[in-house]
Design a protein around this motif. Sequence first.
Motif: not given
Length: 250
Positions: A97-101
């Motif tokens: 999720f962090i990689s996407v956001i």
Amino acid sequence: MTERTRLRLVSVIAFIAFLLVWQYVTSQGYIKPLFLPSPVDIVRRGASMFSQGKLLVHVVASARRVLMGFALASVLAVPLGIMAGRSRTMWAILSPFISVIRPLPSMSWIPLSLLWIGIREEQKYAIVFMGTFALVLLYTFEATKNIDSIYIRAARNLGASNLDVMREVVLPGSLPSIMSGLKATLGVSWTCVISAELVAANEGLGYLIMHGKEFFLTDQVLLGMAMISLTVFLIDVLYSRLEQTLIPWR
């Protein structure tokens, strides 16, 4: 005179010299006020808006949005970052999720936030939140992960529980880096709120800049930019005081 005082004096003199050159060039007509108004014109615009009670409204509106969105992001991201720094499983859950956001600029959240929340104060908070959440979590994760394991093993050998290790080793060891990360992200949060106010707002420093641009009020545009720098400087000073209180050993 100490070296520190001398360097500060050099900085002040350099800044004043820059303002004097700017004032001379613009007052002599080398550059038209439409493209670059003089410092005196900007101060006059600021004094006029301040006397009318308008300038402070814009400053307070932007500062409130920044602090609210940043606080919400920090309250959620710091505990998650600490847990991720101490648990590989937690990091495995959060990292996709962090990689996407993380790569998404705050401007990219504006269409969705307008659709989901509408043109309300909460929409500005959401833009700041989404623009800072991943950064705060990553800074906290790195600060917690980099705690030397020898200190943790030593605490456990002395009979410390998991709670003791967290309270006596992990938090004191990671707090300086977490505070530095929060300070860096607080600066980023200003770019987020200005982005939000450029699109959908009727007050705030971003709105002030956009309003000046639409009516060719260049002095108002520069006034808005100067107020952003001044407000960030004052918040940095307060934050440094908070750092000294929380981590006096640093």
